[in-house]
Scaffold this motif. Structure first.
Motif, PDB file in Angstrom:
ATOM      1  N   ALA A 190       0.815  -1.217   0.000  1.00  0.00           N
ATOM      2  CA  ALA A 190       0.000   0.000   0.000  1.00  0.00           C
ATOM      3  C   ALA A 190       0.849   1.268   0.000  1.00  0.00           C
ATOM      4  O   ALA A 190       0.320   2.371   0.095  1.00  0.00           O
ATOM      5  CB  ALA A 190      -0.937   0.004   1.210  1.00  0.00           C
ATOM      6  N   GLY A 191       2.178   1.121  -0.108  1.00  0.00           N
ATOM      7  CA  GLY A 191       3.068   2.288  -0.119  1.00  0.00           C
ATOM      8  C   GLY A 191       3.135   3.016   1.199  1.00  0.00           C
ATOM      9  O   GLY A 191       3.335   4.234   1.243  1.00  0.00           O
ATOM     10  N   GLN A 192       2.988   2.292   2.318  1.00  0.00           N
ATOM     11  CA  GLN A 192       2.855   2.925   3.629  1.00  0.00           C
ATOM     12  C   GLN A 192       4.144   3.013   4.447  1.00  0.00           C
ATOM     13  O   GLN A 192       4.123   3.415   5.596  1.00  0.00           O
ATOM     14  CB  GLN A 192       1.793   2.178   4.449  1.00  0.00           C
ATOM     15  CG  GLN A 192       0.392   2.295   3.889  1.00  0.00           C
ATOM     16  CD  GLN A 192      -0.256   3.614   4.223  1.00  0.00           C
ATOM     17  OE1 GLN A 192      -0.059   4.158   5.301  1.00  0.00           O
ATOM     18  NE2 GLN A 192      -1.034   4.159   3.320  1.00  0.00           N
ATOM     19  N   ARG A 193       5.280   2.569   3.917  1.00  0.00           N
ATOM     20  CA  ARG A 193       6.582   2.648   4.605  1.00  0.00           C
ATOM     21  C   ARG A 193       6.506   2.093   6.037  1.00  0.00           C
ATOM     22  O   ARG A 193       6.557   2.839   7.020  1.00  0.00           O
ATOM     23  CB  ARG A 193       7.100   4.084   4.642  1.00  0.00           C
ATOM     24  CG  ARG A 193       7.393   4.668   3.277  1.00  0.00           C
ATOM     25  CD  ARG A 193       8.403   5.809   3.368  1.00  0.00           C
ATOM     26  NE  ARG A 193       8.047   6.844   4.311  1.00  0.00           N
ATOM     27  CZ  ARG A 193       7.286   7.890   4.030  1.00  0.00           C
ATOM     28  NH1 ARG A 193       6.811   8.037   2.808  1.00  0.00           N
ATOM     29  NH2 ARG A 193       7.023   8.799   4.943  1.00  0.00           N
ATOM     30  N   PRO A 194       6.386   0.750   6.168  1.00  0.00           N
ATOM     31  CA  PRO A 194       6.271   0.164   7.508  1.00  0.00           C
ATOM     32  C   PRO A 194       7.546   0.267   8.315  1.00  0.00           C
ATOM     33  O   PRO A 194       8.653   0.240   7.781  1.00  0.00           O
ATOM     34  CB  PRO A 194       5.934  -1.311   7.201  1.00  0.00           C
ATOM     35  CG  PRO A 194       6.505  -1.558   5.844  1.00  0.00           C
ATOM     36  CD  PRO A 194       6.345  -0.267   5.103  1.00  0.00           C
ATOM     37  N   ALA A 195       7.377   0.393   9.624  1.00  0.00           N
ATOM     38  CA  ALA A 195       8.488   0.356  10.567  1.00  0.00           C
ATOM     39  C   ALA A 195       8.021  -0.439  11.781  1.00  0.00           C
ATOM     40  O   ALA A 195       6.819  -0.520  12.050  1.00  0.00           O
ATOM     41  CB  ALA A 195       8.916   1.760  10.969  1.00  0.00           C
ATOM     42  N   THR A 196       8.967  -1.031  12.500  1.00  0.00           N
ATOM     43  CA  THR A 196       8.623  -1.914  13.614  1.00  0.00           C
ATOM     44  C   THR A 196       9.486  -1.601  14.830  1.00  0.00           C
ATOM     45  O   THR A 196      10.691  -1.403  14.696  1.00  0.00           O
ATOM     46  CB  THR A 196       8.837  -3.390  13.224  1.00  0.00           C
ATOM     47  OG1 THR A 196       8.119  -3.670  12.019  1.00  0.00           O
ATOM     48  CG2 THR A 196       8.355  -4.323  14.321  1.00  0.00           C
ATOM     49  N   HIS A 202       4.382   5.497   8.143  1.00  0.00           N
ATOM     50  CA  HIS A 202       4.634   6.942   8.066  1.00  0.00           C
ATOM     51  C   HIS A 202       4.879   7.522   9.457  1.00  0.00           C
ATOM     52  O   HIS A 202       4.483   8.650   9.762  1.00  0.00           O
ATOM     53  CB  HIS A 202       3.479   7.670   7.374  1.00  0.00           C
ATOM     54  CG  HIS A 202       3.293   7.299   5.937  1.00  0.00           C
ATOM     55  ND1 HIS A 202       4.226   7.589   4.961  1.00  0.00           N
ATOM     56  CD2 HIS A 202       2.301   6.629   5.307  1.00  0.00           C
ATOM     57  CE1 HIS A 202       3.801   7.131   3.797  1.00  0.00           C
ATOM     58  NE2 HIS A 202       2.650   6.531   3.983  1.00  0.00           N
ATOM     59  N   GLY A 203       5.498   6.719  10.325  1.00  0.00           N
ATOM     60  CA  GLY A 203       5.857   7.195  11.653  1.00  0.00           C
ATOM     61  C   GLY A 203       4.735   7.187  12.666  1.00  0.00           C
ATOM     62  O   GLY A 203       4.928   7.577  13.812  1.00  0.00           O
ATOM     63  N   GLU A 204       3.529   6.740  12.279  1.00  0.00           N
ATOM     64  CA  GLU A 204       2.392   6.718  13.203  1.00  0.00           C
ATOM     65  C   GLU A 204       2.021   5.290  13.563  1.00  0.00           C
ATOM     66  O   GLU A 204       2.068   4.396  12.709  1.00  0.00           O
ATOM     67  CB  GLU A 204       1.174   7.411  12.571  1.00  0.00           C
ATOM     68  CG  GLU A 204       1.324   8.909  12.433  1.00  0.00           C
ATOM     69  CD  GLU A 204      -0.001   9.563  12.067  1.00  0.00           C
ATOM     70  OE1 GLU A 204      -1.060   8.968  12.360  1.00  0.00           O
ATOM     71  OE2 GLU A 204       0.025  10.643  11.485  1.00  0.00           O
ATOM     72  N   PRO A 205       1.630   5.031  14.831  1.00  0.00           N
ATOM     73  CA  PRO A 205       1.235   3.677  15.221  1.00  0.00           C
ATOM     74  C   PRO A 205       0.068   3.177  14.383  1.00  0.00           C
ATOM     75  O   PRO A 205      -0.905   3.904  14.139  1.00  0.00           O
ATOM     76  CB  PRO A 205       0.822   3.830  16.689  1.00  0.00           C
ATOM     77  CG  PRO A 205       1.459   5.092  17.149  1.00  0.00           C
ATOM     78  CD  PRO A 205       1.527   5.985  15.951  1.00  0.00           C
ATOM     79  N   MET A 206       0.159   1.929  13.952  1.00  0.00           N
ATOM     80  CA  MET A 206      -0.878   1.296  13.134  1.00  0.00           C
ATOM     81  C   MET A 206      -1.498   0.101  13.872  1.00  0.00           C
ATOM     82  O   MET A 206      -2.707  -0.082  13.869  1.00  0.00           O
ATOM     83  CB  MET A 206      -0.250   0.827  11.823  1.00  0.00           C
ATOM     84  CG  MET A 206      -1.077  -0.130  10.998  1.00  0.00           C
ATOM     85  SD  MET A 206      -2.401   0.675  10.125  1.00  0.00           S
ATOM     86  CE  MET A 206      -1.489   1.518   8.863  1.00  0.00           C
ATOM     87  N   ALA A 207      -0.623  -0.715  14.498  1.00  0.00           N
ATOM     88  CA  ALA A 207      -1.110  -1.942  15.128  1.00  0.00           C
ATOM     89  C   ALA A 207      -0.148  -2.385  16.221  1.00  0.00           C
ATOM     90  O   ALA A 207       1.041  -2.060  16.185  1.00  0.00           O
ATOM     91  CB  ALA A 207      -1.249  -3.045  14.082  1.00  0.00           C
ATOM     92  N   TYR A 208      -0.696  -3.133  17.169  1.00  0.00           N
ATOM     93  CA  TYR A 208       0.124  -3.776  18.198  1.00  0.00           C
ATOM     94  C   TYR A 208      -0.007  -5.275  17.991  1.00  0.00           C
ATOM     95  O   TYR A 208      -1.114  -5.830  18.000  1.00  0.00           O
ATOM     96  CB  TYR A 208      -0.342  -3.380  19.598  1.00  0.00           C
ATOM     97  CG  TYR A 208       0.631  -3.796  20.662  1.00  0.00           C
ATOM     98  CD1 TYR A 208       1.767  -3.027  20.934  1.00  0.00           C
ATOM     99  CD2 TYR A 208       0.448  -4.965  21.396  1.00  0.00           C
ATOM    100  CE1 TYR A 208       2.680  -3.406  21.899  1.00  0.00           C
ATOM    101  CE2 TYR A 208       1.356  -5.349  22.369  1.00  0.00           C
ATOM    102  CZ  TYR A 208       2.469  -4.568  22.606  1.00  0.00           C
ATOM    103  OH  TYR A 208       3.391  -4.943  23.562  1.00  0.00           O
ATOM    104  N   LEU A 209       1.124  -5.947  17.774  1.00  0.00           N
ATOM    105  CA  LEU A 209       1.146  -7.341  17.359  1.00  0.00           C
ATOM    106  C   LEU A 209       1.756  -8.204  18.456  1.00  0.00           C
ATOM    107  O   LEU A 209       2.894  -7.975  18.868  1.00  0.00           O
ATOM    108  CB  LEU A 209       1.967  -7.501  16.080  1.00  0.00           C
ATOM    109  CG  LEU A 209       1.713  -6.466  14.962  1.00  0.00           C
ATOM    110  CD1 LEU A 209       2.696  -6.663  13.821  1.00  0.00           C
ATOM    111  CD2 LEU A 209       0.279  -6.570  14.467  1.00  0.00           C
ATOM    112  N   SER A 210       1.010  -9.182  18.925  1.00  0.00           N
ATOM    113  CA  SER A 210       1.511 -10.141  19.910  1.00  0.00           C
ATOM    114  C   SER A 210       1.497 -11.525  19.260  1.00  0.00           C
ATOM    115  O   SER A 210       0.449 -11.973  18.776  1.00  0.00           O
ATOM    116  CB  SER A 210       0.621 -10.133  21.154  1.00  0.00           C
ATOM    117  OG  SER A 210       1.039 -11.128  22.063  1.00  0.00           O
TER     118      SER A 210
END
Length: 245
Positions: free
Chosen positions: A99-105, A141-149
């Motif tokens: 989606a072109g969203q530049r993920p970061a973790t 884009h530097g904003e929280p999207m999801a919390y993954l456990s």
């Protein structure tokens, strides 16, 4: 960029909604990219022959969805498009990239723990046996999207923290020679706890999307149990429904 925007005054659809739908489509399809300025309400109202309150209502609906933001001294700016995740066996990291969203973790927990009854049942291991637990904050884009456990059988693969922050979990599994075959998944919604709200930059009690998934490899072995929460303004699931013959 001059967008082609039109409203149909003969339509029963409210004018503000017609405008907001066109703007949302432009954001989703990349005609309005993150960071671009929308233009002021007066100019848009004049172009379309609409009242300023109508244009303001259209823009506010997209601000409420998290697609636009009003910045003092700057104007109305595109933030991002919502990620629409198809119901297929893919990872959030891959979906964000597509989606072109530049993920970061950010990895918050990476450790070995005793399996709870729920985790043991999902992974088909003995309760209390060692499993690997990973908790990550996924941003776009530097904003929280999801919390993954996620819980994985112990010894399945090397879960290096640096690698987990550089790529997606499913990519790591495939690189380790694990063939992902199928998954059992449930989707729901609930209110954010205080801790979840803080992590995801939402108010306490805000609605969150939830997803639980158990993933199996090509031998039928359970290789991952995920319990994820998502910000609904940033994320949705898409279903394709067929009529049963």
């Amino acid at each position: 960029m001059q967008l082609e925007l039109r409203v149909d005054r003969s339509s029963p659809v409210p004018l503000y909604f017609q405008l907001s739908q066109q703007l949302e489509a432009a954001i989703e399809h990349g005609a309005l990219t993150p960071g671009s300025l929308l233009g002021n309400e007066i100019e848009l109202a004049a172009r379309l022959g609409l009242s300023r309150p109508t244009v303001r209502q259209a823009i506010q609906s997209l601000v409420d969805k998290g697609l636009l933001v009003r910045r003092r001294g700057v104007g109305t700016q595109v933030v991002h498009s919502q990620v629409k995740r198809p119901l297929e066996l893919s990872s959030l990291y891959d979906d964000l990239e597509a989606a072109g969203q530049r993920p970061a973790t950010t990895v918050l927990i990476n450790t070995v723990v005793p399996a709870s009854a729920e985790v043991a049942a999902a992974l088909a291991v003995a309760e209390g046996s060692e499993v690997h637990r990973v908790e990550r904050l996924r941003l776009a884009h530097g904003e929280p999207m999801a919390y993954l456990s996620n819980h994985l059988p112990s010894g399945l693969l090397d879960l290096d923290t640096a690698q987990l922050e550089a790529t997606g979990l499913y990519r790591m599994m495939r690189s380790a020679g694990i063939t992902l075959h199928s998954a059992r998944q449930s989707i729901g919604a609930r209110a954010a706890t205080a801790a979840e709200a803080e992590r995801l930059a939402e108010p306490e009690g805000a609605p969150l999307l939830t997803m639980q998934r158990t993933t199996f490899d090509d031998t039928g072995r359970a290789v991952e149990f995920g319990d994820h929460i998502y910000r609904p303004a940033r994320y949705s699931f898409e279903f394709q429904l067929l009529v049963r013959p």
